[in-house]
Design a protein around this motif. Structure first.
Motif, PDB file in Angstrom:
ATOM      1  N   GLY A   3       0.792  -1.219   0.000  1.00 15.53           N
ATOM      2  CA  GLY A   3       0.000   0.000   0.000  1.00 15.53           C
ATOM      3  C   GLY A   3       0.822   1.264   0.000  1.00 15.53           C
ATOM      4  N   THR A   4       2.140   1.159   0.135  1.00 18.59           N
ATOM      5  CA  THR A   4       2.968   2.356   0.235  1.00 18.59           C
ATOM      6  C   THR A   4       4.193   2.302  -0.658  1.00 18.59           C
ATOM      7  OG1 THR A   4       4.108   1.392   2.140  1.00 18.59           O
ATOM      8  CG2 THR A   4       2.231   2.816   2.608  1.00 18.59           C
ATOM      9  N   SER A 148      -5.883   2.202  -6.605  1.00 20.83           N
ATOM     10  CA  SER A 148      -6.709   2.413  -5.428  1.00 20.83           C
ATOM     11  C   SER A 148      -8.155   2.228  -5.846  1.00 20.83           C
ATOM     12  CB  SER A 148      -6.504   3.815  -4.843  1.00 20.83           C
ATOM     13  OG  SER A 148      -7.334   4.007  -3.708  1.00 20.83           O
ATOM     14  N   GLY A 149      -8.766   1.123  -5.391  1.00 22.98           N
ATOM     15  CA  GLY A 149     -10.153   0.882  -5.733  1.00 22.98           C
ATOM     16  C   GLY A 149     -10.386  -0.502  -6.303  1.00 22.98           C
ATOM     17  N   THR A 200     -10.288   7.435  -2.265  1.00 14.90           N
ATOM     18  CA  THR A 200      -9.758   8.787  -2.480  1.00 14.90           C
ATOM     19  C   THR A 200      -8.532   9.043  -1.604  1.00 14.90           C
ATOM     20  OG1 THR A 200     -11.987   9.587  -3.031  1.00 14.90           O
ATOM     21  CG2 THR A 200     -10.323  11.240  -2.454  1.00 14.90           C
ATOM     22  N   ARG A 201      -8.627   8.686  -0.317  1.00 14.45           N
ATOM     23  CA  ARG A 201      -7.496   8.917   0.599  1.00 14.45           C
ATOM     24  C   ARG A 201      -6.256   8.174   0.144  1.00 14.45           C
ATOM     25  NH1 ARG A 201     -11.315   7.868   4.601  1.00 14.45           N
ATOM     26  NH2 ARG A 201     -10.316   5.876   5.137  1.00 14.45           N
ATOM     27  N   ARG A 202      -6.419   6.933  -0.231  1.00 16.91           N
ATOM     28  CA  ARG A 202      -5.251   6.157  -0.671  1.00 16.91           C
ATOM     29  C   ARG A 202      -4.702   6.714  -1.980  1.00 16.91           C
ATOM     30  NH1 ARG A 202      -5.590   5.245   3.891  1.00 16.91           N
ATOM     31  NH2 ARG A 202      -5.754   3.203   4.915  1.00 16.91           N
ATOM     32  N   LEU A 217      -1.767   6.898 -11.536  1.00 15.49           N
ATOM     33  CA  LEU A 217      -2.749   6.498 -10.528  1.00 15.49           C
ATOM     34  C   LEU A 217      -4.007   6.017 -11.223  1.00 15.49           C
ATOM     35  CD1 LEU A 217      -4.010   6.281  -7.698  1.00 15.49           C
ATOM     36  CD2 LEU A 217      -4.634   8.713  -7.892  1.00 15.49           C
ATOM     37  N   TYR A 218      -4.364   4.766 -10.963  1.00 18.39           N
ATOM     38  CA  TYR A 218      -5.619   4.195 -11.434  1.00 18.39           C
ATOM     39  C   TYR A 218      -6.577   4.215 -10.242  1.00 18.39           C
ATOM     40  CZ  TYR A 218      -8.776   0.524 -13.300  1.00 18.39           C
ATOM     41  OH  TYR A 218      -9.858  -0.208 -13.729  1.00 18.39           O
ATOM     42  N   LEU A 219      -7.428   5.232 -10.207  1.00 15.15           N
ATOM     43  CA  LEU A 219      -8.373   5.432  -9.111  1.00 15.15           C
ATOM     44  C   LEU A 219      -9.714   4.857  -9.547  1.00 15.15           C
ATOM     45  CD1 LEU A 219      -9.097   6.578  -6.350  1.00 15.15           C
ATOM     46  CD2 LEU A 219      -9.371   8.826  -7.428  1.00 15.15           C
TER      47      LEU A 219
END
Length: 500
Positions: A3-4, A148-149, A200-202, A217-219
């Protein structure tokens, strides 16, 4: 941690005597990675926001006056909005696979939504593993890639397809947006809060961690969704109170279409309509937070932001609720296909522009790569049917054939400027619409006097397209298979219905 993960390779200290400590092959790989990062340094970051089950008509910038979407509307006002973007499949897994590969279901093999056993557990696997996806191309070009998602393309527990940052969910559908399982740091945990806000936060954390590096970023929101039991649960987010007494005239109240198979309990339900509105505005809040983050970090002008949905959605039009897979026979209505499609990068994409070109999600990958100066990296095997519309993003006018092709298992369609032809293998029923005279698709001209020449022309173009691009092993019309469980099995040929 998954995650980071960060793209810190650009600062890796490679001294001339490093080969005394590390094998030469490893040094070569590190040098290649560093070269990729530096090559990407002159290219914009990419934020790809993809929503779940969202018709373009539900957004303010596409004419909806009932649902508040100020941030998405601003995105459109500051960039270019495609008015006729159509998804090549009406279901999440196939449509998302097409966005990330440029391939149609008859090429990538995902014809419907994937079962839980493909997502988690001993039978789970990456359904895109034999292809070179957008994430892989961008990673190899020096981008740090983060998800993220929602994934819903197999093997959800393990990062894949070029992504090093990986926060997702273990399932594909959405039962609720609160108190749900999520995957983070390679483990399943319970998220008590609002999952739309979590994604959103991630996403913001990923941007902050990689602000010094080119990033993708793939949100991938799993909202607004608009399906299943969640739709009959009253909204709980910050927009619920505002919508609690709204009547939503933009949602037609009509008699249920006889082909409606699922979602019958949602028709003309204000609870369902209000939930859809609240979740749509919840996603819009996330878009606003992402845009504010880019501005705060000074990344606004150097970031391409894209907003799209995996497929369209109907909320009462023609008595229909849902997408193509919720009908029997499988549906191919325009609003099941039409998606929001918005691109923004200040200084490079003209503000307030629109395009009426008919484009599809299989055009997405070649166009994005070309816009980034990576057009030569578009995979050639298998050959994508996608076309490059990137000059349109820069305000140019280009020759463009307004046509797209659609498929959902045994149902296929062709959409041109003037016409739509829908065929269902092998026995029908078939449809033919004059989209200029009848944009709501109320009058089926298939088999009517004078319509045969146009039907034959469109059917021929459809056959030619799939003969050129479909992989025989995944071509359902030719006896091929699907990686996903079939919703509708191919019926036996009825001689009495052939040619009708």
């Amino acid at each position: 941690m998954m995650g980071t993960a960060r793209g810190d390779m650009a600062s890796f200290p490679l001294s001339m005597n490093i080969t005394n400590r590390i094998p030469i092959a490893v040094v070569a790989v590190l040098w290649m990675l560093v070269a990729g990062v530096h090559a990407a340094a002159g290219r914009p970051n990419v934020v790809f926001i993809l929503t779940d089950n969202q018709g373009a008509w539900t957004l303010g910038c596409y004419g909806n006056q009932d649902i508040r979407t100020p941030n998405i509307d601003r995105l459109a006002a500051e960039g270019i909005r495609f008015t006729r973007a159509l998804s090549s499949n009406p279901v999440c897994s196939p449509a998302r696979a097409t966005f990330l590969t440029g391939l149609i279901p008859s090429q990538h093999g995902v014809h419907s939504f994937l079962e839980p056993k493909i997502l988690m557990g001993p039978q789970a696997y990456d359904t895109l593993k034999e292809f070179t996806s957008l994430g892989v191309v961008l990673r190899d070009a020096g981008y740090v890639c983060g998800l993220s998602g929602k994934w819903h393309l197999g093997s959800c527990l393990t990062p894949s397809q070029g992504f090093s940052f990986w926060v997702t969910k273990p399932d594909g559908g959405t039962n609720e947006f609160y108190d749900q399982d999520v995957i983070e740091d390679g483990k399943v945990r319970r998220e008590a809060g609002y999952t739309t806000d979590l994604w959103t936060r991630r996403g913001i954390e990923f941007i902050e961690q990689n602000k010094e590096h080119p990033f993708f970023l793939y949100l991938a929101y799993n909202g607004p969704y608009a399906l299943g039991p969640v739709t009959l649960h009253p909204a709980r987010n910050r927009h619920a109170e505002y919508y609690a007494d709204k009547l939503f005239p933009s949602f037609p109240r009509d008699a249920m279409h006889p082909w409606q198979h699922d979602n019958k309990g949602f028709h003309n339900s204000l609870t369902a309509i209000r939930r859809v509105a609240a979740e749509t505005s919840g996603v819009d809040d996330g878009v606003g937070e992402i845009m504010a983050t880019l501005k705060r970090l000074g990344l606004d002008d150097n970031t391409l932001v894209i907003y799209a949905a995996d497929q369209g959605w109907m909320g009462g039009q023609n008595g229909m609720w849902g997408m193509g897979d919720h009908f029997r026979p499988i549906g191919a209505h325009e609003l099941m296909m039409q998606i929001p499609f918005i691109f923004r990068q200040p200084g490079r994409i003209p503000a307030g522009a629109t395009s009426d070109n008919i484009v599809s999600n299989y055009d997405f990958m070649p166009s994005v790569l070309s816009y980034l100066g990576l057009g030569d990296k578009m995979p050639q095997k298998p050959k994508s049917p996608g076309r490059d519309f990137s000059p349109v993003l820069r305000g140019e006018t280009i020759p463009w054939d307004n046509v797209m092709f659609y498929e959902m298992e045994t149902c296929r369609a062709i959409r041109t400027d003037h016409w739509k032809c829908v065929r269902r293998y092998p026995n029908g029923p078939h449809e033919l619409y004059d989209m200029q005279a009848d944009p709501r698709e109320r009058v089926n001209l298939y088999g009517q006097p004078g319509a045969e020449p146009m039907r034959a022309e469109l059917a021929g173009r459809m056959d030619e397209f799939f003969a050129r691009y479909a992989d025989p092993q995944y071509d359902i019309w030719k006896g091929g298979r699907s990686k996903a469980k079939r919703l509708v099995e191919t019926p036996a040929v009825d001689p009495a219905l052939q040619g009708k």
